[in-house]
Each structure stands twice: as C-alpha cells, then as structure tokens.
Write an enzyme that holds these catalytic residues in place. Sequence first.
Site, PDB file in Angstrom:
ATOM      1  N   THR A 198       1.587  -3.850   3.310  1.00 50.59           N
ATOM      2  CA  THR A 198       1.485  -5.286   3.619  1.00 50.59           C
ATOM      3  C   THR A 198       1.016  -5.981   2.351  1.00 50.59           C
ATOM      4  O   THR A 198      -0.105  -5.765   1.889  1.00 50.59           O
ATOM      5  CB  THR A 198       0.438  -5.538   4.726  1.00 50.59           C
TER       6      THR A 198
ATOM      7  N   ARG B 286       0.082   8.602   5.358  1.00 53.24           N
ATOM      8  CA  ARG B 286      -0.044   8.398   6.793  1.00 53.24           C
ATOM      9  C   ARG B 286       0.880   9.367   7.529  1.00 53.24           C
ATOM     10  O   ARG B 286       1.898   9.814   6.983  1.00 53.24           O
ATOM     11  CB  ARG B 286       0.380   6.960   7.161  1.00 53.24           C
TER      12      ARG B 286
ATOM     13  N   SER C 229       0.782  -1.242   0.000  1.00 53.54           N
ATOM     14  CA  SER C 229       0.000   0.000   0.000  1.00 53.54           C
ATOM     15  C   SER C 229       0.807   1.280   0.000  1.00 53.54           C
ATOM     16  O   SER C 229       0.220   2.364  -0.085  1.00 53.54           O
ATOM     17  CB  SER C 229      -0.948   0.011   1.198  1.00 53.54           C
TER      18      SER C 229
HETATM   19  C1  LIG Z   1      -3.896  -1.496   6.160  1.00 61.47           C
HETATM   20  C2  LIG Z   1      -2.943  -2.599   5.725  1.00 61.47           C
HETATM   21  C3  LIG Z   1      -2.321  -3.308   6.923  1.00 61.47           C
HETATM   22  S1  LIG Z   1      -3.817  -3.771   4.694  1.00 61.47           S
HETATM   23  C4  LIG Z   1      -3.636  -2.842   3.236  1.00 61.47           C
HETATM   24  C5  LIG Z   1      -2.957  -3.469   2.040  1.00 61.47           C
HETATM   25  N1  LIG Z   1      -2.730  -4.861   2.042  1.00 61.47           N
HETATM   26  C6  LIG Z   1      -3.746  -5.742   1.869  1.00 61.47           C
HETATM   27  O1  LIG Z   1      -4.903  -5.404   1.793  1.00 61.47           O
HETATM   28  C7  LIG Z   1      -3.350  -7.203   1.872  1.00 61.47           C
HETATM   29  C8  LIG Z   1      -4.147  -7.931   2.928  1.00 61.47           C
HETATM   30  C9  LIG Z   1      -3.812  -9.395   2.988  1.00 61.47           C
HETATM   31  C10 LIG Z   1      -2.366  -9.621   3.218  1.00 61.47           C
HETATM   32  C11 LIG Z   1      -2.071 -10.973   3.860  1.00 61.47           C
HETATM   33  N2  LIG Z   1      -2.896 -11.242   5.035  1.00 61.47           N
HETATM   34  C12 LIG Z   1      -3.864 -12.176   5.045  1.00 61.47           C
HETATM   35  O2  LIG Z   1      -4.122 -12.844   4.097  1.00 61.47           O
HETATM   36  C13 LIG Z   1      -4.619 -12.322   6.343  1.00 61.47           C
HETATM   37  N3  LIG Z   1      -5.677 -13.332   6.266  1.00 61.47           N
HETATM   38  C14 LIG Z   1      -0.624 -10.924   4.294  1.00 61.47           C
HETATM   39  O3  LIG Z   1      -0.370 -10.645   5.484  1.00 61.47           O
HETATM   40  O4  LIG Z   1       0.231 -11.101   3.413  1.00 61.47           O
HETATM   41  C15 LIG Z   1      -1.762  -2.689   2.419  1.00 61.47           C
HETATM   42  O5  LIG Z   1      -0.634  -2.766   2.100  1.00 61.47           O
HETATM   43  N4  LIG Z   1      -2.406  -2.051   3.459  1.00 61.47           N
HETATM   44  C16 LIG Z   1      -1.838  -2.092   4.768  1.00 61.47           C
HETATM   45  C17 LIG Z   1      -1.306  -0.713   5.171  1.00 61.47           C
HETATM   46  O6  LIG Z   1      -1.775   0.285   4.586  1.00 61.47           O
HETATM   47  O7  LIG Z   1      -0.463  -0.703   6.071  1.00 61.47           O
END
Ligand SMILES: CC1(C)S[C@@H]2[C@H](NC(=O)CCCC[C@H](NC(=O)C[NH3+])C(=O)[O-])C(=O)N2[C@H]1C(=O)[O-]
Length: 351
Positions: free
Chosen positions: A303, A287, A62
């Site tokens: 992530t 952020r 992200s």
């Molecule tokens: C808000 C967050 C944390 S999530 C969002 C985005 N990442 C995702 O939406 C991926 C979510 C699944 C990732 C996966 N997790 C799972 O599958 C859990 N069941 C893993 O850990 O690899 C990103 O990047 N952002 C982070 C951000 O902005 O920091």
Amino acid sequence: SSLPSPDLAAVRTVHRTALSQGAPGALTRIDEGFVRYHVATGEADTRAHTAMDTGRRFRVGSVSKTFTAVVLLQLAAEGRVDLDAPANRYLPEPLPDDRITVRHLLSHRSGLYDYTNDMFYDTVPGFEAVRNKVFSYQELIDLSTARPPNNEPGAAYSYSNTNFVVLGQLVEHLTGTPIATQYQQRVFAPLRLRNTSYVHPRTTLSGSYARGYLRPDDTALPLVDSTEQTASWAQSAGAVISSAKDLNRFFSALLSGELLPAEQLDAMTTMIPVTADGKQSYGLGLRARKLSCGTTVYGHTGTVQGYYTYAFTTGDGARSMTSLANTSNNGTVNTTLGATLDAAFCGSGPA
Ligand SMILES: CC1(C)S[C@@H]2[C@H](NC(=O)CCCC[C@H](NC(=O)C[NH3+])C(=O)[O-])C(=O)N2[C@H]1C(=O)[O-]
C-alpha cells in the site's frame, strides 16, 4: 500443476467491482511456467484516458520488504550477519533497546513504533508534506524512537515500517554500499528484472507505467494524482518500482530456491499466524495466506499512495500472481482486489 486453472472471468469480475468502488484501473498477471494470463481493466491515466495494460510498472509499496529481506538473508548465508545477534552490532547508531535482534526486525517483532501512523494520520496533507522530501534512515528511525515501543522485543507481532528502514540502514552500513546496489547485484540483475528499479529519491517512473491516485479522507473530494513522490518516507520499506511480470518472476524464483540457500529460505518461510483465523501469517519479510480452497500462497502486499499490490506464489513457486489497483486509502478496493488470489490459485470466484 495440481492447481485448478485460474478463473479469469472471476478476475474480471473482481476488477469491475474494484472500479465500481473507486479504482481507476486494475491489472492481474498470472504466470505458470511458460503459460501466462493477462487481465487489465480501466485506466492507467485518468487525464489522458490511457487504458490499463498488464505491462505497466508501478510502485509496489511494502512488497519492497521482501527484496530487503532477501538481501539480508543472503548476507546471513555469507556469514556477514547473525540473525539472532542484537541489531545494534551492525548499526551506525544504536536503537534504544539492545535486545532487538535482526530477526525481530525481519518478523515485525521488535516493538519499534511505526512513524507513518503520525506521518499519514491526515492522508492528503500528510502525503503532500513529504512527497518531495528526502529523509535519511536515521531521521525516520528517530521519528519512531521518539514514541514508546509497541511491545518488548520478541513479545508480539506488530507490523512497522520502521523495522525495514532499520534493515536498510543495516545493509548500507554493513556493506558500505547503497541498498540500490545490493538490490541490483543480488536480485534485479541475476533474475533479469528489467522493469524493476530502486531510484530513490527520484520522483518519476520511467518507461510504461500506471499513474496512481490517492483517495482523500473526504471521499467527496476528487482523487489526488500521487504518482510522483520521492517515497523517501519508505525507502527500503517501500520504494521499489516493478511490474507484474517481474514480481511474478521474483516470487517464483524466491520460493523455488533460486535466491537463498535452503537454511535461509526455511527461516524466511517459518510463519507465525497474525490473524485470529490463522489464515494470514508472517515470516521474515514474507506473508503467507491460506486461501478458501486450502492452498497456501507466499508473497507480500503493498500500500503506497495511489497503488495497492498483491504479489504471491505457490509454495514451490510454480504459479505466481500479481494484482494492482491504482488507487489507495480505499480499504474496500484493497479487500476486493485480494479476491484475485482465490481466482488465480483456487480457480474460483470471491469466497
Ligand atoms: C500493512 C500495510 C497495509 S501498511 C504498510 C506500508 N504502507 C504504508 O505504511 C503507507 C501507509 C499510508 C498509505 C496511505 N494511507 C493513509 O494515508 C491513511 N491515513 C494510502 O492508503 O495511500 C505497506 O505497503 N504496508 C502494507 C502491507 O504490508 O500490506
């Protein structure tokens, strides 16, 4: 600068802790003018046992949202999009609620449901089901609008990947070009980010890169090599590939005013608290974090399967830090890695 010197011993301690918690490797690079600090620990490739080094590329997740926000805000500065107009004015297919504005999307206040909640409910099966898939923006948006909204437009902050998928579709519809072209022309080329690319839907990383390792929900199972994926589930919300040097250059340039006129940079850095303690806030694709020493830094976290990223800079862009751990679905590692911020900007160990 007025900041204390970075505490590299503290960075090394954070890395070692992250490795003890399951990360194969970690890297941190700090840039301040012509001075740079490098700390790399563990392995970039656990099969070849290749050592991590700070020059390696990785998926930034992200952090991509800030690149997308810069493109949008440059278009706003050019008078081609009104942040307070309904997004539907600029989209090929309307969102269900005409009240959703471009600014709501940029600040995660649209209420649009995040389809990844369902997509990745079961971590490894969810990932395997999409890692080679190519989605259209509309397919992802339709997954979201099949669910009720989280809130009325503008009524609350609720982080959602859907917002930045809509913004990617908006950029392509408005400019008639792929988002990759806009990234390249407006950011990658002007800043000479030679280790940054947007290769969706290609699954491979080029040059020197860190492999990423996804931890299964059953933590007794081995890590899954998640390096190769289309990242099509994320696109303009998370598919950029970059390096610590390039992310430091990007955030320093952004906060020092190289990428946006003052009006748009002010809009981007107008922060609304998103945690009860008020230490974390969100602006437009950006952020802010207030650290233990009182210094506020601006950037984004990421992530994506196999990669945790923190990329932040000071309010004037003078000092920047990027940290990576090449694992994910391991919240303990993610929290631990966040302590490199205090080491880098407060010159202190974990708070
Ligand atoms: C808000 C967050 C944390 S999530 C969002 C985005 N990442 C995702 O939406 C991926 C979510 C699944 C990732 C996966 N997790 C799972 O599958 C859990 N069941 C893993 O850990 O690899 C990103 O990047 N952002 C982070 C951000 O902005 O920091």
